[in-house]
Write an enzyme that holds these catalytic residues in place. Structure first.
Site, PDB file in Angstrom:
ATOM      1  N   ASN A  47       0.833  -1.206   0.000  1.00 49.14           N
ATOM      2  CA  ASN A  47       0.000   0.000   0.000  1.00 49.14           C
ATOM      3  C   ASN A  47       0.868   1.256   0.000  1.00 49.14           C
ATOM      4  O   ASN A  47       0.615   2.215  -0.741  1.00 49.14           O
ATOM      5  CB  ASN A  47      -0.910   0.022   1.229  1.00 49.14           C
ATOM      6  CG  ASN A  47      -2.104  -0.901   1.112  1.00 49.14           C
ATOM      7  OD1 ASN A  47      -2.383  -1.443   0.053  1.00 49.14           O
ATOM      8  ND2 ASN A  47      -2.816  -1.095   2.206  1.00 49.14           N
ATOM      9  N   ARG A 383     -10.507  -4.101 -14.352  1.00 45.44           N
ATOM     10  CA  ARG A 383      -9.439  -5.010 -13.921  1.00 45.44           C
ATOM     11  C   ARG A 383      -9.960  -6.439 -14.055  1.00 45.44           C
ATOM     12  O   ARG A 383     -11.016  -6.762 -13.499  1.00 45.44           O
ATOM     13  CB  ARG A 383      -9.026  -4.752 -12.465  1.00 45.44           C
ATOM     14  CG  ARG A 383      -8.486  -3.356 -12.183  1.00 45.44           C
ATOM     15  CD  ARG A 383      -7.948  -3.275 -10.763  1.00 45.44           C
ATOM     16  NE  ARG A 383      -7.772  -1.905 -10.319  1.00 45.44           N
ATOM     17  CZ  ARG A 383      -6.703  -1.154 -10.594  1.00 45.44           C
ATOM     18  NH1 ARG A 383      -5.725  -1.670 -11.322  1.00 45.44           N
ATOM     19  NH2 ARG A 383      -6.607   0.087 -10.149  1.00 45.44           N
ATOM     20  N   HIS A 443     -14.899   3.408 -15.232  1.00 44.44           N
ATOM     21  CA  HIS A 443     -14.745   2.606 -14.016  1.00 44.44           C
ATOM     22  C   HIS A 443     -16.019   1.824 -13.695  1.00 44.44           C
ATOM     23  O   HIS A 443     -16.053   1.056 -12.741  1.00 44.44           O
ATOM     24  CB  HIS A 443     -14.380   3.536 -12.843  1.00 44.44           C
ATOM     25  CG  HIS A 443     -14.007   2.841 -11.581  1.00 44.44           C
ATOM     26  ND1 HIS A 443     -14.825   2.818 -10.468  1.00 44.44           N
ATOM     27  CD2 HIS A 443     -12.903   2.132 -11.250  1.00 44.44           C
ATOM     28  CE1 HIS A 443     -14.237   2.123  -9.508  1.00 44.44           C
ATOM     29  NE2 HIS A 443     -13.072   1.699  -9.946  1.00 44.44           N
ATOM     30  N   TYR A 476     -12.440  -9.614  -2.134  1.00 45.44           N
ATOM     31  CA  TYR A 476     -13.116  -8.333  -1.945  1.00 45.44           C
ATOM     32  C   TYR A 476     -14.597  -8.569  -1.682  1.00 45.44           C
ATOM     33  O   TYR A 476     -15.200  -9.476  -2.247  1.00 45.44           O
ATOM     34  CB  TYR A 476     -13.005  -7.451  -3.204  1.00 45.44           C
ATOM     35  CG  TYR A 476     -11.628  -7.012  -3.600  1.00 45.44           C
ATOM     36  CD1 TYR A 476     -10.485  -7.439  -2.922  1.00 45.44           C
ATOM     37  CD2 TYR A 476     -11.452  -6.153  -4.681  1.00 45.44           C
ATOM     38  CE1 TYR A 476      -9.224  -7.023  -3.307  1.00 45.44           C
ATOM     39  CE2 TYR A 476     -10.191  -5.734  -5.076  1.00 45.44           C
ATOM     40  CZ  TYR A 476      -9.077  -6.175  -4.392  1.00 45.44           C
ATOM     41  OH  TYR A 476      -7.835  -5.756  -4.786  1.00 45.44           O
ATOM     42  N   ARG A 569     -14.242   2.538   4.299  1.00 44.27           N
ATOM     43  CA  ARG A 569     -13.054   1.741   4.595  1.00 44.27           C
ATOM     44  C   ARG A 569     -11.785   2.584   4.633  1.00 44.27           C
ATOM     45  O   ARG A 569     -10.960   2.452   5.513  1.00 44.27           O
ATOM     46  CB  ARG A 569     -12.887   0.646   3.544  1.00 44.27           C
ATOM     47  CG  ARG A 569     -11.700  -0.274   3.796  1.00 44.27           C
ATOM     48  CD  ARG A 569     -11.331  -1.081   2.572  1.00 44.27           C
ATOM     49  NE  ARG A 569     -10.533  -0.326   1.628  1.00 44.27           N
ATOM     50  CZ  ARG A 569     -10.747  -0.279   0.328  1.00 44.27           C
ATOM     51  NH1 ARG A 569     -11.751  -0.927  -0.215  1.00 44.27           N
ATOM     52  NH2 ARG A 569      -9.968   0.425  -0.467  1.00 44.27           N
ATOM     53  N   HIS A 597     -15.284  -3.502  -0.336  1.00 44.56           N
ATOM     54  CA  HIS A 597     -15.241  -2.834  -1.635  1.00 44.56           C
ATOM     55  C   HIS A 597     -16.619  -2.461  -2.165  1.00 44.56           C
ATOM     56  O   HIS A 597     -16.733  -1.704  -3.129  1.00 44.56           O
ATOM     57  CB  HIS A 597     -14.521  -3.756  -2.631  1.00 44.56           C
ATOM     58  CG  HIS A 597     -14.104  -3.099  -3.901  1.00 44.56           C
ATOM     59  ND1 HIS A 597     -14.747  -3.315  -5.101  1.00 44.56           N
ATOM     60  CD2 HIS A 597     -13.101  -2.230  -4.168  1.00 44.56           C
ATOM     61  CE1 HIS A 597     -14.152  -2.606  -6.052  1.00 44.56           C
ATOM     62  NE2 HIS A 597     -13.158  -1.939  -5.519  1.00 44.56           N
TER      63      HIS A 597
END
Length: 719
Positions: A47, A383, A443, A476, A569, A597
């Protein structure tokens, strides 16, 4: 005019560091199995890598601009933000080191031990290691001396190097710098497992062995001191600028930008200094990295944790070191023996990952590839997995004569190369591949299956909160809505048509579509709740909140008495509990085994409640600079299910942290007479329970059919 920055704002970058601190807390939590704690250390570090490459890199670029913009929430300049980032990072790293050392110490009782070459007393093992280094590693090294005739080699982003101070044996007065690249993953790995008893696992990190025997790589020099180091480079490539001067395929532009990323300016230096006395500023100067002086971090634990997977593989026979194995279950609302297309025609379906299996969605797509009524399949890909079943299904559909369109977002950060490869393969198979809009990332998680049945056109639309990725669907938490609602299909068709011609959707009837008609709808719904005052309610679950306009609206709602419950989150630039401003707002963050997520928006209570799922966080980049989709939930049953999911997360007292009025986060504690509730384990338990009930119901139905058959046969015989 004087700028006024309210105390209910938090800086985006510092808020992100607070999130990563919550990840680090999981590594420190002694109730978590040791190898899972080690995995959280690895996540904390990866991260930070991305944070420095992207966020700190962007701020560094902004410091080079004369009139750099201040943060619009806290008034901090880019330079001030970098100073605070450096200070906070320096405070977190010792905690990471301690967590790592505590984990390694704990693993010793399970026969797992990290060895340092200078601590080995067994002469046979010393001899084995020296021979291993001499035969297996030394011939593959590429040492370099940096002096007047040997320039400093290019230092790759996130690669490990040995930096050693050398004295020429000929008697030269000044020392020189020697460099050895340490990360040669395709030649030798990061970890060496040592010969040991069958119940023990001892290992040495390759870089520790190389630095120990580094003198052998420089036979004409005396080694004075040595250090392992790593640099992080700015990775904030400007796609829009690159496109401005190109009239070529977008794939070619992205391939060039990925090459450019690897050569951008350094932003951080990390040193592993277990015993070394080398001067970090002097090393930085010799490396030409003086500009990173505020971001030179000395640590006494590994700088890169990509070796963790190798240890996990070796310890698979010790389940006590890992989380209990959990398997995604068959959704209660999905009949695995009936066609997904037929079930979608009957009513809306909601899938909840990772608790419910991703296979239901794969099955829908597989059916569409062969169904004669299906004329087209359109999908947005952000993704995807490296061995994607989704992409393979799209290719089969194209081979079967379906009209297949895939929008592949080549600007999905750090997934660009993977997506470029899939885009080429899809195009070669006959799929129409588009890349979206010049200035907007796509997205959204949207699938549209169009069917012709007689003279009628019918749609099956899927809207999700997460990527079409089988691997991350197990890691996720995400939601997927599958519906045959005509209004959904009409809007989805409009979205794909607009994307195909490079135009953003200006308006839509049912779906909310960023950048033009999502944020305005959110503001309208908040305004609606404001009119109800103390009877108003807003519940939002998402990853991050940074959009200043939406934050101001939420503050306005709080000041009018509206109850606002936020489950966020990661980044949250709003500080809850500030008297006179945000006292009616609570912010909860859940960081646990799975990455939270999913995005859920709830406006209002009871009969006027409106529930949505979405791909969009309330970040300016999502609401104004991306194509995102939010979907209204029309089914009362699914509305109830999503509201129940939201409320269970609010009751989490194991993995939930609550934001305080000073912007810090405090872990919720189990109150007296209260049962511990880990919401993620609760949802998994519920999925198992539902699957068991369905299995029992199926067995009972089968038994009843068998009994009925026996009765019919018996009755026939009596006749």
């Amino acid at each position: 005019m004087k700028e006024i920055f309210n105390n209910y704002f938090d800086n985006r970058e510092l808020s992100w560091l607070k999130f990563n601190e919550r990840v680090l807390e999981e590594a420190e939590d002694e109730s978590i199995p040791l190898m899972e704690r080690l995995n959280f250390v690895s996540i904390f570090c990866s991260n930070l890598d991305e944070f420095f490459m992207v966020r700190a890199g962007t701020l560094h670029d902004q410091t080079l601009v004369k009139d750099a913009k201040k943060d619009n929430k806290t008034g901090l300049t880019p330079a001030q933000q970098l100073t605070k980032i450096a200070k906070r990072t320096a405070e977190l790293l010792p905690r990471k080191e301690k967590a790592y050392k505590d984990i390694i110490k704990g693993l010793k009782s399970y026969g797992v031990e990290q060895i340092y070459p200078d601590k080995i007393k067994d002469s046979e093992l010393v001899q084995w290691l020296e021979q291993y280094f001499t035969k297996e590693i030394l011939p593959l090294l590429s040492p370099t001396v940096v002096d007047k005739t040997h320039p400093l080699p290019f230092l790759k982003n996130k690669e490990l190097y040995a930096g050693v101070a050398l004295k020429d044996k000929s008697g030269a007065k000044h020392s020189v710098l020697g460099i050895i690249p340490l990360t040669v993953s395709d030649v030798f790995g990061r970890i060496i497992f040592l010969p040991s008893e069958s119940d023990k696992l001892r290992f040495i990190l390759t870089e520790d062995l190389i630095i120990y025997y580094a003198a052998k790589a420089f036979p004409n020099f005396d080694l004075i001191d040595g250090n392992i180091f790593r640099i992080t480079r700015n990775a904030d490539i400007d796609v829009d600028e690159a496109l401005y001067d190109h009239d070529v395929d977008f794939r070619d532009v992205m391939e060039e930008l990925i090459k450019k990323r690897k050569k951008l300016s350094p932003i951080r230096v990390e040193l592993f200094a277990r015993n070394s006395t080398i001067d970090k500023e002097l090393l930085a100067k010799k490396l030409g990295l003086e500009t990173c002086s505020d971001f030179i971090f000395v640590q006494s634990c590994p700088l890169d944790f990509d070796f963790v997977g190798s240890i996990r593989d070796k310890l698979s026979g010790k389940p006590e070191l890992f989380f209990r194995h959990l398997t995604p279950q068959q959704p209660k609302t999905v009949n695995k023996h009936e066609s997904m297309i037929k079930q979608a025609d009957k009513g809306d379906m909601l899938l909840f990952y990772p608790y419910e299996t991703f296979n239901s969605f794969i099955r829908l797509l597989d059916e569409a590839t062969v169904d004669p009524s299906v004329v087209s399949i359109k999908i947005t890909l952000y993704r995807v997995a490296r061995d994607s079943k989704i992409v393979n299904a799209l290719i089969r559909a194209a081979e079967n004569g379906k009209d297949v369109l895939a929008l592949v977002e080549l600007r999905a950060r750090f997934d660009e190369e993977n997506n470029i490869g899939w885009a080429k393969r899809l195009a070669d198979a006959g799929v129409t591949v588009i890349y979206g809009l010049d200035s907007l990332k796509v997205h959204s998680k949207l699938l549209l299956i169009t069917r012709r049945i007689g003279n009628n056109i019918r749609y099956i639309t899927q809207v999700g909160t997460g990527n079409y990725n089988e691997r991350t669907s197990k890691l996720y938490t995400d939601l997927t809505l599958i519906t045959s609602d005509k209004e959904f299909g009409t809007d989805a068709s409009l979205i794909f048509n607009n994307l195909s011609v490079g135009v953003a959707v200006e308006s839509s009837s049912t779906l909310w579509v960023a950048p033009n008609c999502l944020k305005s709808r959110v503001v309208e719904m908040i305004d609606r709740e404001i009119t109800y005052g103390k009877d108003g309610y807003i519940g939002i679950k998402m990853n991050s909140l940074t959009d200043i306009d939406i934050i101001q609206k939420l503050v306005e709602a709080s000041r009018r008495g509206v109850r606002v419950q936020l489950i966020i989150r990661g980044i949250c630039c709003l500080v809850a509990g500030i008297p006179g401003y945000t006292e009616n707002i609570t912010v909860t963050s859940i960081v646990g085994r799975f990455l939270e997520h999913s995005r859920i928006y709830i406006f209002g209570n009871d009969t006027r409640r409106r529930v949505y799922i979405s791909s969009a966080d309330f970040m300016t980049r999502n609401t104004e600079r991306r194509v995102e989709v939010a979907a209204p939930i029309k089914s009362p049953e699914i509305q109830e299910k999503l509201t129940a999911i939201f409320n269970i997360m609010l009751k989490d007292n194991v993995k939930a942290r609550v934001q305080q009025p000073d912007g810090t986060y405090v872990k919720k504690s189990v109150k007296q007479n209260e049962e511990p509730l880990d919401s993620q384990l609760y949802f998994y338990g519920l999925a198992y329970k539902n699957a068991e009930e369905e299995a029992a119901s199926a067995r009972e139905e089968k038994s009843n059919k068998t009994l009925a058959k026996v009765k019919r046969i018996s009755k026939h015989k009596r006749r």
